[in-house]
Each structure stands twice: as structure tokens, then as C-alpha cells.
Motif scaffolding. Structure first.
Motif, PDB file in Angstrom:
ATOM      1  N   ALA A 243     -31.784  20.758 -29.161  1.00  0.00           N
ATOM      2  CA  ALA A 243     -32.135  20.819 -30.576  1.00  0.00           C
ATOM      3  C   ALA A 243     -30.931  20.486 -31.452  1.00  0.00           C
ATOM      4  O   ALA A 243     -31.083  19.865 -32.515  1.00  0.00           O
ATOM      5  N   MET A 244     -29.728  20.879 -31.016  1.00  0.00           N
ATOM      6  CA  MET A 244     -28.522  20.547 -31.773  1.00  0.00           C
ATOM      7  C   MET A 244     -28.287  19.038 -31.772  1.00  0.00           C
ATOM      8  O   MET A 244     -27.841  18.466 -32.777  1.00  0.00           O
ATOM      9  N   LEU A 245     -28.592  18.377 -30.651  1.00  0.00           N
ATOM     10  CA  LEU A 245     -28.501  16.915 -30.614  1.00  0.00           C
ATOM     11  C   LEU A 245     -29.454  16.290 -31.621  1.00  0.00           C
ATOM     12  O   LEU A 245     -29.093  15.351 -32.340  1.00  0.00           O
ATOM     13  N   ASN A 246     -30.656  16.828 -31.694  1.00  0.00           N
ATOM     14  CA  ASN A 246     -31.636  16.300 -32.630  1.00  0.00           C
ATOM     15  C   ASN A 246     -31.211  16.539 -34.079  1.00  0.00           C
ATOM     16  O   ASN A 246     -31.376  15.671 -34.944  1.00  0.00           O
ATOM     17  N   ASP A 247     -30.645  17.721 -34.344  1.00  0.00           N
ATOM     18  CA  ASP A 247     -30.191  18.029 -35.702  1.00  0.00           C
ATOM     19  C   ASP A 247     -29.060  17.102 -36.143  1.00  0.00           C
ATOM     20  O   ASP A 247     -28.958  16.748 -37.324  1.00  0.00           O
ATOM     21  N   GLY A 248     -28.193  16.715 -35.206  1.00  0.00           N
ATOM     22  CA  GLY A 248     -27.048  15.891 -35.559  1.00  0.00           C
ATOM     23  C   GLY A 248     -27.323  14.408 -35.596  1.00  0.00           C
ATOM     24  O   GLY A 248     -26.476  13.621 -36.041  1.00  0.00           O
ATOM     25  N   ARG A 249     -28.520  13.991 -35.142  1.00  0.00           N
ATOM     26  CA  ARG A 249     -28.840  12.559 -35.066  1.00  0.00           C
ATOM     27  C   ARG A 249     -28.732  11.839 -36.415  1.00  0.00           C
ATOM     28  O   ARG A 249     -28.151  10.740 -36.473  1.00  0.00           O
ATOM     29  N   PRO A 250     -29.247  12.395 -37.523  1.00  0.00           N
ATOM     30  CA  PRO A 250     -29.134  11.662 -38.801  1.00  0.00           C
ATOM     31  C   PRO A 250     -27.698  11.489 -39.279  1.00  0.00           C
ATOM     32  O   PRO A 250     -27.438  10.644 -40.145  1.00  0.00           O
ATOM     33  N   TYR A 251     -26.782  12.278 -38.752  1.00  0.00           N
ATOM     34  CA  TYR A 251     -25.390  12.242 -39.233  1.00  0.00           C
ATOM     35  C   TYR A 251     -24.449  11.600 -38.218  1.00  0.00           C
ATOM     36  O   TYR A 251     -23.236  11.742 -38.331  1.00  0.00           O
ATOM     37  N   PHE A 252     -25.017  10.898 -37.227  1.00  0.00           N
ATOM     38  CA  PHE A 252     -24.178  10.356 -36.168  1.00  0.00           C
ATOM     39  C   PHE A 252     -23.158   9.338 -36.688  1.00  0.00           C
ATOM     40  O   PHE A 252     -22.044   9.261 -36.175  1.00  0.00           O
ATOM     41  N   GLN A 253     -23.510   8.575 -37.686  1.00  0.00           N
ATOM     42  CA  GLN A 253     -22.595   7.568 -38.213  1.00  0.00           C
ATOM     43  C   GLN A 253     -21.441   8.188 -38.981  1.00  0.00           C
ATOM     44  O   GLN A 253     -20.317   7.692 -38.943  1.00  0.00           O
ATOM     45  N   THR A 254     -21.699   9.275 -39.674  1.00  0.00           N
ATOM     46  CA  THR A 254     -20.671   9.889 -40.516  1.00  0.00           C
ATOM     47  C   THR A 254     -19.965  11.060 -39.839  1.00  0.00           C
ATOM     48  O   THR A 254     -18.753  11.215 -39.979  1.00  0.00           O
ATOM     49  N   VAL A 255     -20.711  11.900 -39.136  1.00  0.00           N
ATOM     50  CA  VAL A 255     -20.125  13.072 -38.457  1.00  0.00           C
ATOM     51  C   VAL A 255     -20.618  13.077 -37.009  1.00  0.00           C
ATOM     52  O   VAL A 255     -21.513  13.857 -36.635  1.00  0.00           O
ATOM     53  N   PRO A 256     -20.078  12.217 -36.163  1.00  0.00           N
ATOM     54  CA  PRO A 256     -20.580  12.127 -34.773  1.00  0.00           C
ATOM     55  C   PRO A 256     -20.356  13.394 -33.962  1.00  0.00           C
ATOM     56  O   PRO A 256     -21.008  13.600 -32.948  1.00  0.00           O
ATOM     57  N   GLU A 257     -19.424  14.264 -34.416  1.00  0.00           N
ATOM     58  CA  GLU A 257     -19.160  15.491 -33.651  1.00  0.00           C
ATOM     59  C   GLU A 257     -20.396  16.368 -33.525  1.00  0.00           C
ATOM     60  O   GLU A 257     -20.511  17.167 -32.578  1.00  0.00           O
ATOM     61  N   LEU A 258     -21.341  16.260 -34.462  1.00  0.00           N
ATOM     62  CA  LEU A 258     -22.543  17.090 -34.402  1.00  0.00           C
ATOM     63  C   LEU A 258     -23.357  16.800 -33.143  1.00  0.00           C
ATOM     64  O   LEU A 258     -24.073  17.674 -32.644  1.00  0.00           O
ATOM     65  N   MET A 259     -23.253  15.575 -32.629  1.00  0.00           N
ATOM     66  CA  MET A 259     -23.935  15.226 -31.388  1.00  0.00           C
ATOM     67  C   MET A 259     -22.991  15.234 -30.191  1.00  0.00           C
ATOM     68  O   MET A 259     -23.428  15.463 -29.056  1.00  0.00           O
ATOM     69  N   ILE A 260     -21.721  14.993 -30.444  1.00  0.00           N
ATOM     70  CA  ILE A 260     -20.760  14.924 -29.336  1.00  0.00           C
ATOM     71  C   ILE A 260     -20.584  16.290 -28.680  1.00  0.00           C
ATOM     72  O   ILE A 260     -20.595  16.398 -27.443  1.00  0.00           O
ATOM     73  N   TYR A 261     -20.438  17.349 -29.477  1.00  0.00           N
ATOM     74  CA  TYR A 261     -20.176  18.676 -28.912  1.00  0.00           C
ATOM     75  C   TYR A 261     -21.304  19.159 -27.992  1.00  0.00           C
ATOM     76  O   TYR A 261     -21.050  19.528 -26.839  1.00  0.00           O
ATOM     77  N   PRO A 262     -22.570  19.172 -28.448  1.00  0.00           N
ATOM     78  CA  PRO A 262     -23.628  19.597 -27.513  1.00  0.00           C
ATOM     79  C   PRO A 262     -23.806  18.618 -26.358  1.00  0.00           C
ATOM     80  O   PRO A 262     -24.142  19.024 -25.240  1.00  0.00           O
ATOM     81  N   GLY A 263     -23.561  17.325 -26.608  1.00  0.00           N
ATOM     82  CA  GLY A 263     -23.662  16.348 -25.525  1.00  0.00           C
ATOM     83  C   GLY A 263     -22.640  16.600 -24.436  1.00  0.00           C
ATOM     84  O   GLY A 263     -22.945  16.503 -23.238  1.00  0.00           O
ATOM     85  N   VAL A 264     -21.403  16.934 -24.833  1.00  0.00           N
ATOM     86  CA  VAL A 264     -20.357  17.247 -23.858  1.00  0.00           C
ATOM     87  C   VAL A 264     -20.703  18.519 -23.087  1.00  0.00           C
ATOM     88  O   VAL A 264     -20.480  18.615 -21.875  1.00  0.00           O
ATOM     89  N   ALA A 265     -21.264  19.518 -23.784  1.00  0.00           N
ATOM     90  CA  ALA A 265     -21.654  20.764 -23.119  1.00  0.00           C
ATOM     91  C   ALA A 265     -22.714  20.497 -22.049  1.00  0.00           C
ATOM     92  O   ALA A 265     -22.628  21.004 -20.923  1.00  0.00           O
ATOM     93  N   ILE A 266     -23.711  19.691 -22.390  1.00  0.00           N
ATOM     94  CA  ILE A 266     -24.751  19.341 -21.424  1.00  0.00           C
ATOM     95  C   ILE A 266     -24.144  18.585 -20.247  1.00  0.00           C
ATOM     96  O   ILE A 266     -24.454  18.851 -19.081  1.00  0.00           O
ATOM     97  N   MET A 267     -23.257  17.648 -20.542  1.00  0.00           N
ATOM     98  CA  MET A 267     -22.633  16.847 -19.494  1.00  0.00           C
ATOM     99  C   MET A 267     -21.835  17.722 -18.540  1.00  0.00           C
ATOM    100  O   MET A 267     -21.903  17.552 -17.312  1.00  0.00           O
ATOM    101  N   LEU A 268     -21.080  18.674 -19.057  1.00  0.00           N
ATOM    102  CA  LEU A 268     -20.258  19.531 -18.205  1.00  0.00           C
ATOM    103  C   LEU A 268     -21.117  20.350 -17.245  1.00  0.00           C
ATOM    104  O   LEU A 268     -20.789  20.468 -16.050  1.00  0.00           O
TER     105      LEU A 268
END
Length: 289
Positions: A243-268
Motif C-alpha cells: 500500500a505504501m508503494l501505491n501511495d508513493g506512485r503519484p510522487y515518483f518523479q518528485t519524491v522517489p523515496e516514497l516508493m524506494i523505501y518500501p520497495g527496498v524493504a520488500i526486496m530484502l
């Protein structure tokens, strides 16, 4: 005939030296360490998070990392670090529930189908083939969409599609083991069907089921995150990595960290589970068993 649960594990190939062998392998030890740290953070998370994961502060939205907000804030001013820690409890908790549920369903079905055979095997396998006709992810989306978006329905949909693999694996092992001498000797000695299944066949399937479960945890987390990303899992305000990935999707161009942080957590978590699964497969030597 009374059967002691500990007997199953004494007869199983999984012994104490298995875990020692795992820790001797660098990659397996790395995966175990990463997963242990994440689980530890999940357990002590409520005591270390600096902010309420659900608190909305529009005046603090999209803040950079600071002492107050270690990873910054999201579009609603919520602490990203606090939400990541709280989301780990949801994501890992759902994964654990799903793994336990599918093993409790798949193992008895596979044992019964493989040992009894005949019409019972034909009926159960037709059910398995029917449910497994579609890809797991597509079927999970269909079931979640039919039941409605919620975490409960998300868990139910994943359980309904994941037990099939366990039933097939267990059945194939039982089919190869049931005609061996030790099983025939148990029958001649007068052991009941329950005793043969519990004391003689169940220990043989523990190793491959453990390996499959370790590998499936990563897959289940990916399915949970994907369904939540599509809006079929955790609903708004609930801290969950997908859900955090989905919330950060509209802001990926300006604040990519909103998707990077949960993405890294899932990856780990996924990588650590895969490393543990590979280590278990090599150590237990499932194919030769």
C-alpha cells in the motif's frame, strides 16, 4: 496407537546440525541475519518508532530525513520510518498466517491422496488441477476482486491458490515412498493408516515442505504487496508495504523515496527468504531424499 509429536521430528532429516550447517554457509547466514533483524525490528517496533504511523500532519508533508523523521514524511505528513516498521508487522504477519494455513491444508490433502489412491486420489487431484488451471497471481486477483478489498479477503485468496503446490509436492513424495519396504513392514506389523502416515511418511516430507515454505514466503510477500498496490489488500491509512508503494506512485518523479523505501524493504525480505531456501535445499539434499 499413541504417537508422540516429537517422534516425527526425531525421525525427520531436519536436525540440530542442519541449523549449524546453515550458519556456516555465508549466503545462508546472510539471509538468516537479514530476516532476523527485520523480525526483531517488527517485534520491538512499537517501542522504537519516533512517531505514530497513522498520524496525519499536512504541515509536515514531504519532509526530508531528520532526527524527528529518520526517513522523512510522505504526502500526508506521516513518518515513513514508523510506517515501514508498522508495515513489517502486517506484511510478515500475513505471510506467516498464509504459510501456516497452506501447509495445514496441503499436507493432509497430499498425504491422503498419495497413500489412499483410487477414487480419493482422482477426486482430490481433479480438484487440485481445476484450481491450478490458472496462474496463481491471476487467480488471487480474481478471488480478491470477487470477495472485495480487505486484508482478510487478501489472506483468504492467497491461501486458496497456494495450497495446491504443497498438496502436489506431498502427494508425489508419498507415491514414491508408500511401496518401500519400511512402509510395507509397518502395514504387515498391523499399523493403522493414521500411524503409517504420521510416523513413517510425514517425516519424509518435512524437508521438502520446509524448503518450499521458505521459498514461498518471498513469493507470498510479493503477491501481498502486488495486490495491495492494486488496491485489493490494505486500505488507505493502513501501514503495509504494498500500500505504501501505491501511495508513493503519484510522487515518483518528485519524491522517489516514497516508493524506494518500501520497495527496498520488500526486496530484502524476499532475497533473505530465497537465500535461506537455497541453503536449506543444499543442506537437506531434498532430491536424494
Amino acid at each position: 496407537m499413541n504417537v508422540n509429536v516429537s517422534t516425527v521430528f526425531r525421525q525427520s532429516p531436519i536436525r540440530r546440525n542442519t541449523w549449524r550447517s546453515m550458519l556456516r554457509d555465508p549466503m545462508t547466514a546472510l539471509g538468516t541475519g537479514i530476516l532476523a533483524i527485520i523480525i526483531l525490528l517488527t517485534l520491538i517496533g512499537p517501542f522504537i518508532v519516533p512517531n505514530d504511523s497513522l498520524a496525519v500532519k499536512m504541515s509536515e508533508r514531504l519532509q526530508s530525513p531528520s532526527w524527528q523523521y529518520p526517513l522523512g514524511t510522505d504526502h500526508l505528513g506521516r513518518c515513513i520510518f514508523s510506517r515501514l516498521v508498522a508495515g513489517a508487522k502486517t506484511t510478515l504477519g500475513i505471510s506467516a498466517f498464509v504459510i501456516i494455513s497452506v501447509t495445514l491444508i496441503g499436507i493432509p490433502v497430499g498425504l491422503l491422496s498419495g497413500y489412499v489412491g483410487g477414487r480419493v486420489d482422482a477426486l482430490l487431484m481433479r480438484l487440485v488441477d481445476g484450481v491450478g488451471a490458472l496462474p496463481e497471481f491471476i487467480l488471487a486477483i480474481a478471488i480478491s476482486g470477487f470477495l472485495g478489498p480487505s486484508l482478510t479477503n487478501l489472506m483468504l485468496s492467497i491461501v486458496l491458490v497456494k495450497w495446491i503446490g504443497y498438496a502436489r509436492v506431498v502427494r508425489s513424495i508419498v507415491l514414491s515412498e508408500r511401496e518401500k519396504e519400511y512402509v510395507l513392514a509397518a502395514r504387515v506389523a498391523g499399523c493403522s493408516t493414521w500411524t503409517v502416515l504420521w510416523r513413517h511418511l510425514l517425516p519424509q516430507i518435512i524437508s521438502p515442505v520446509v524448503v518450499l515454505a521458505a521459498l514461498d514466503i518471498g513469493k507470498i510477500i510479493l503477491i501481498i504487496s502486488a495486490l495491495s498496490y492494486l488496491g485489493l489488500g490494505a486500505q488507505p491509512s493502513a501501514p503495509e508495504w504494498g500500500a505504501m508503494l501505491n501511495d508513493g506512485r503519484p510522487y515518483f518523479q518528485t519524491v522517489p523515496e516514497l516508493m524506494i523505501y518500501p520497495g527496498v524493504a520488500i526486496m530484502l525480505v524476499v532475497v533473505s527468504c530465497n537465500l535461506i531456501s537455497d541453503g536449506l535445499r543444499h543442506i537437506l539434499d531434498v532430491r536424494s531424499r
